[in-house]
Design an enzyme around this catalytic site. Structure first.
Site, PDB file in Angstrom:
ATOM      1  N   LYS A 105      31.890  66.229 -30.232  1.00 43.74           N
ATOM      2  CA  LYS A 105      30.803  65.720 -29.379  1.00 43.74           C
ATOM      3  C   LYS A 105      29.663  65.174 -30.255  1.00 43.74           C
ATOM      4  O   LYS A 105      29.618  65.445 -31.470  1.00 43.74           O
ATOM      5  CB  LYS A 105      30.289  66.847 -28.478  1.00 43.74           C
ATOM      6  CG  LYS A 105      29.682  68.027 -29.231  1.00 43.74           C
ATOM      7  CD  LYS A 105      29.416  69.212 -28.297  1.00 43.74           C
ATOM      8  CE  LYS A 105      28.860  70.402 -29.051  1.00 43.74           C
ATOM      9  NZ  LYS A 105      28.789  71.606 -28.204  1.00 43.74           N
TER      10      LYS A 105
ATOM     11  N   ARG B 108      23.794  80.090 -19.189  1.00 45.51           N
ATOM     12  CA  ARG B 108      23.527  78.664 -19.108  1.00 45.51           C
ATOM     13  C   ARG B 108      24.532  78.146 -18.086  1.00 45.51           C
ATOM     14  O   ARG B 108      24.232  78.117 -16.914  1.00 45.51           O
ATOM     15  CB  ARG B 108      23.710  78.053 -20.512  1.00 45.51           C
ATOM     16  CG  ARG B 108      22.968  76.788 -20.760  1.00 45.51           C
ATOM     17  CD  ARG B 108      23.116  76.312 -22.205  1.00 45.51           C
ATOM     18  NE  ARG B 108      24.515  76.261 -22.649  1.00 45.51           N
ATOM     19  CZ  ARG B 108      24.915  75.882 -23.851  1.00 45.51           C
ATOM     20  NH1 ARG B 108      24.015  75.515 -24.759  1.00 45.51           N
ATOM     21  NH2 ARG B 108      26.187  75.851 -24.168  1.00 45.51           N
TER      22      ARG B 108
ATOM     23  N   TYR C  74       0.472  60.252 -46.268  1.00 38.22           N
ATOM     24  CA  TYR C  74      -0.294  60.326 -45.022  1.00 38.22           C
ATOM     25  C   TYR C  74      -0.901  61.707 -44.855  1.00 38.22           C
ATOM     26  O   TYR C  74      -0.231  62.725 -45.057  1.00 38.22           O
ATOM     27  CB  TYR C  74       0.611  60.044 -43.830  1.00 38.22           C
ATOM     28  CG  TYR C  74       1.020  58.597 -43.693  1.00 38.22           C
ATOM     29  CD1 TYR C  74       0.075  57.609 -43.447  1.00 38.22           C
ATOM     30  CD2 TYR C  74       2.356  58.233 -43.800  1.00 38.22           C
ATOM     31  CE1 TYR C  74       0.454  56.276 -43.309  1.00 38.22           C
ATOM     32  CE2 TYR C  74       2.755  56.909 -43.655  1.00 38.22           C
ATOM     33  CZ  TYR C  74       1.793  55.939 -43.410  1.00 38.22           C
ATOM     34  OH  TYR C  74       2.179  54.632 -43.274  1.00 38.22           O
TER      35      TYR C  74
ATOM     36  N   MET D 152       8.179  57.145 -42.654  1.00 34.01           N
ATOM     37  CA  MET D 152       9.321  56.542 -41.947  1.00 34.01           C
ATOM     38  C   MET D 152      10.405  56.070 -42.905  1.00 34.01           C
ATOM     39  O   MET D 152      11.600  56.262 -42.651  1.00 34.01           O
ATOM     40  CB  MET D 152       8.845  55.385 -41.066  1.00 34.01           C
ATOM     41  CG  MET D 152       9.936  54.858 -40.141  1.00 34.01           C
ATOM     42  SD  MET D 152       9.436  53.466 -39.135  1.00 34.01           S
ATOM     43  CE  MET D 152       8.268  54.197 -38.016  1.00 34.01           C
TER      44      MET D 152
HETATM   45  C1  LIG Z   1      29.593  72.559 -28.942  1.00 36.13           C
HETATM   46  C2  LIG Z   1      30.516  73.578 -28.409  1.00 36.13           C
HETATM   47  C3  LIG Z   1      31.373  74.283 -29.265  1.00 36.13           C
HETATM   48  C4  LIG Z   1      31.324  74.159 -30.765  1.00 36.13           C
HETATM   49  O1  LIG Z   1      30.275  74.959 -31.251  1.00 36.13           O
HETATM   50  P1  LIG Z   1      30.042  75.137 -32.824  1.00 36.13           P
HETATM   51  O2  LIG Z   1      28.993  76.171 -32.909  1.00 36.13           O
HETATM   52  O3  LIG Z   1      29.592  73.817 -33.343  1.00 36.13           O
HETATM   53  O4  LIG Z   1      31.353  75.552 -33.392  1.00 36.13           O
HETATM   54  C5  LIG Z   1      32.272  75.167 -28.686  1.00 36.13           C
HETATM   55  N1  LIG Z   1      32.322  75.347 -27.357  1.00 36.13           N
HETATM   56  C6  LIG Z   1      31.498  74.699 -26.495  1.00 36.13           C
HETATM   57  C7  LIG Z   1      31.593  74.961 -25.040  1.00 36.13           C
HETATM   58  C8  LIG Z   1      30.564  73.807 -26.996  1.00 36.13           C
HETATM   59  O5  LIG Z   1      29.743  73.166 -26.157  1.00 36.13           O
END
Ligand SMILES: *Cc1c(COP(=O)(O)O)cnc(C)c1O
Length: 359
Positions: free
Chosen positions: A35, A131, A255, A303
């Protein structure tokens, strides 16, 4: 080449880390999580490099899955949060994606959908993250409804840890216990483990692991362990010095004049800044690597440039390479100086520094 800022991605290191994850989870399959553009490493490149051996890929949304399918990735693929709106279901059907189902609302939309083939469902139990996910009571009922529906192929029993990175914390064991208690008697493969759990909680392995950050070579654990020390960092963020100068005692830099020299100080100006995604939060003292020596950032990150105290290094000149993180300077050493975690450092890099792939 003009400006030297670059992110180099070592695909062989990612394959090594995938194999390490698999070896930690004897027999389990792995949903390699790609992702957020593979945590900033380039999802199509990473998935292509892993396609021959990955059991599947995990993504956050349909757009990410579409990008991979369009690039010819035909491995099993999971939408980690399922669909956000029921009108995604026709594309999910067409692209043959697995979906997470985490809420009664989503469940009803799925059961009402018009699908051409049964879909694999990863049914999510909330064991303490609070969550996404069904509570224990809803979960069993949702399982029955899915098991009775001809729209559903396999049901994977899934949960997610909130504190698996804290190796001395009991919360993970409590989440596992609640999971086992709730799913007792329900058929289906089990998937619990993110990277931290793969590295530190062998009892959480189950049938499908979900490694993310560890694929890219950074450990999420609060303490390194034998396994995490075998990870290979996949990304090297580097650039070059564009000027070197000597400042006097009392001179300030950059800065806001957040750093003032307390002695004559040799300063290297480097082509890297928050426009590249390097964090502006990086405090005075954040290390970078110049000619094999760790040198501190002094003054505010701007930047396009930042400034380094190179008084301790002999023979520093414009054109010398500077490493911000990589195999010799782990993300886990940088993140605390920036009040963040390795995940955010790599994910929020911008597209300005080009990617170069090796391996
Ligand atoms: C992003 C995610 C993972 C991977 O988590 P890491 O800590 O990067 O290994 C696993 N399961 C779900 C549901 C996630 O959203």
């Amino acid at each position: 080449m003009t400006r030297a800022a670059i992110k180099q991605i070592d695909l062989e290191a990612i394959r090594h880390n995938y194999r390490l994850a698999k070896s930690m989870a004897s027999g389990a399959k792995a949903m390699a999580v790609v992702k957020a553009d593979a945590y900033g490493h380039g999802a199509v490149k990473v998935a292509t490099a892993l396609a021959a051996e990955a059991d599947g890929f995990g993504v956050a949304c349909l757009e990410e899955a579409m990008e991979l399918r369009a690039a010819g990735i035909d491995n099993r693929m999971l939408l980690l949060e399922g669909f956000f709106s029921a009108d995604e279901l026709s594309a999910i059907d067409e692209l043959e994606l697995d979906i997470t189902v985490h809420s009664p609302h989503q469940l009803q939309q799925l059961l009402a959908a018009d699908l051409s083939r049964p879909v694999n469902v990863w049914l999510k139990l909330d064991t303490g993250m609070h969550r996404l996910g069904f509570n224990a009571e809803q979960f069993k009922q949702a399982y029955r409804q899915l098991a009775d529906s001809e729209k559903v192929a396999e049901i994977v029993l899934m949960s997610h840890f909130a504190r698996a990175d804290e190796t001395a914390c009991r919360a993970t064991a409590e989440q596992i216990a609640l999971f086992n208690q709730t799913t007792a008697g329900l058929d289906g493969p089990v998937s619990l483990a993110n990277s931290a759990a793969i590295l530190a909680w062998p009892e959480a392995v189950g049938d499908w692991i979900r490694p993310g950050m560890m694929l890219y070579g950074a450990s999420p654990l609060d303490q390194p362990n034998e396994a995490s020390l075998r990870l290979q960092p996949a990304m090297t963020l580097s650039s070059e010095i564009i000027a070197v100068k000597t400042l006097n005692t009392g001179d300030s830099i950059g800065y806001g004049a957040t750093f003032r020299c307390t002695r004559p100080t040799r300063v290297a100006v480097v082509a890297m800044g928050y426009g590249d995604g390097y964090p502006r939060q990086a405090a005075n003292g954040t290390p970078v690597l110049i000619n094999g020596t760790r040198c501190p950032i002094i003054g505010r990150v701007s930047m396009d440039m930042l400034t380094i105290d190179v008084t301790a290094v002999e023979h520093v000149a414009a054109g010398d390479p500077v490493q911000f993180w990589g195999p010799d300077l782990p993300l886990t050493d940088i993140a605390p100086h920036c009040d963040t975690i390795p995940y955010e450092l790599v994910t929020r890099l911008t597209r300005r520094p080009p990617r170069r792939y090796i391996g």
